[in-house]
Scaffold this motif. Structure first.
Motif, PDB file in Angstrom:
ATOM      1  N   MET A  43      45.730  -8.111  58.608  1.00  0.00           N
ATOM      2  CA  MET A  43      46.590  -9.000  57.830  1.00  0.00           C
ATOM      3  C   MET A  43      45.815  -9.833  56.803  1.00  0.00           C
ATOM      4  O   MET A  43      46.401 -10.633  56.088  1.00  0.00           O
ATOM      5  N   THR A  44      44.518  -9.636  56.704  1.00  0.00           N
ATOM      6  CA  THR A  44      43.716 -10.457  55.787  1.00  0.00           C
ATOM      7  C   THR A  44      43.259  -9.690  54.550  1.00  0.00           C
ATOM      8  O   THR A  44      42.559 -10.252  53.713  1.00  0.00           O
ATOM      9  N   GLY A  49      47.029  -9.059  52.852  1.00  0.00           N
ATOM     10  CA  GLY A  49      46.120 -10.159  52.560  1.00  0.00           C
ATOM     11  C   GLY A  49      46.653 -11.117  51.519  1.00  0.00           C
ATOM     12  O   GLY A  49      46.267 -12.291  51.489  1.00  0.00           O
ATOM     13  N   PHE A  52      48.386 -13.686  53.407  1.00  0.00           N
ATOM     14  CA  PHE A  52      47.385 -14.495  54.097  1.00  0.00           C
ATOM     15  C   PHE A  52      46.775 -15.518  53.142  1.00  0.00           C
ATOM     16  O   PHE A  52      46.617 -16.693  53.491  1.00  0.00           O
ATOM     17  N   ARG A  53      46.457 -15.077  51.928  1.00  0.00           N
ATOM     18  CA  ARG A  53      45.817 -15.987  50.971  1.00  0.00           C
ATOM     19  C   ARG A  53      46.766 -17.055  50.435  1.00  0.00           C
ATOM     20  O   ARG A  53      46.323 -18.039  49.855  1.00  0.00           O
ATOM     21  N   LEU A  55      48.621 -18.750  52.523  1.00  0.00           N
ATOM     22  CA  LEU A  55      48.647 -19.772  53.574  1.00  0.00           C
ATOM     23  C   LEU A  55      47.788 -20.957  53.157  1.00  0.00           C
ATOM     24  O   LEU A  55      46.860 -20.811  52.351  1.00  0.00           O
ATOM     25  N   HIS A  59      45.661 -23.310  57.739  1.00  0.00           N
ATOM     26  CA  HIS A  59      46.191 -22.157  58.473  1.00  0.00           C
ATOM     27  C   HIS A  59      45.236 -20.960  58.381  1.00  0.00           C
ATOM     28  O   HIS A  59      45.043 -20.248  59.382  1.00  0.00           O
ATOM     29  N   GLN A  60      44.648 -20.740  57.231  1.00  0.00           N
ATOM     30  CA  GLN A  60      43.676 -19.656  57.100  1.00  0.00           C
ATOM     31  C   GLN A  60      42.472 -19.898  58.013  1.00  0.00           C
ATOM     32  O   GLN A  60      42.005 -18.978  58.693  1.00  0.00           O
ATOM     33  N   TYR A  63      43.481 -19.303  61.624  1.00  0.00           N
ATOM     34  CA  TYR A  63      43.686 -17.873  61.841  1.00  0.00           C
ATOM     35  C   TYR A  63      42.338 -17.172  62.028  1.00  0.00           C
ATOM     36  O   TYR A  63      42.138 -16.401  62.977  1.00  0.00           O
ATOM     37  N   CYS A  67      40.351 -15.228  65.199  1.00  0.00           N
ATOM     38  CA  CYS A  67      39.657 -13.942  65.099  1.00  0.00           C
ATOM     39  C   CYS A  67      38.226 -14.076  65.613  1.00  0.00           C
ATOM     40  O   CYS A  67      37.733 -13.188  66.329  1.00  0.00           O
TER      41      CYS A  67
END
Length: 93
Positions: A43-44, A49, A52-53, A55, A59-60, A63, A67
């Motif tokens: 998802m990145t 992605g 994701f970017r 967010l 939040h990033q 996340y 990971c």
């Protein structure tokens, strides 16, 4: 003796790997964590992605912290599995 797991964010001894855990159980947990990490990291990058970017930085960061914790747990499980295989191999010899 139980193996202390150090992947959590707390310095306290929160998680231990049971000394009686079979190698196959450790391998199953390792496989599950690797699959989860792979899904999260998918998802990145690429089209996913982009979302994701978008967010917030917080939040990033959280996340990617999740990971990182999964990766650390996977490394600890790998180390434990290798040690278990060595122990079981010596027991059979």
């Amino acid at each position: 003796m139980n193996t202390r797991m150090t992947f959590p964010s707390t310095p306290d001894a929160l998680y231990y790997l049971d000394s009686h855990a079979a190698a196959v159980a450790i391998a199953d947990q390792l496989s599950a964590r690797q699959s989860q990490l792979q899904a999260l990291l998918a998802m990145t990058s690429g089209e996913a992605g982009e979302a994701f970017r978008r967010l917030s930085d917080e939040h990033q960061d959280n996340y990617l912290w999740a990971c990182k914790m999964l990766a650390r747990e996977a490394q600890e499980l790998t180390d434990a599995l290798q040690a278990r295989w060595q122990t079981e191999g010596r027991a059979e010899a």
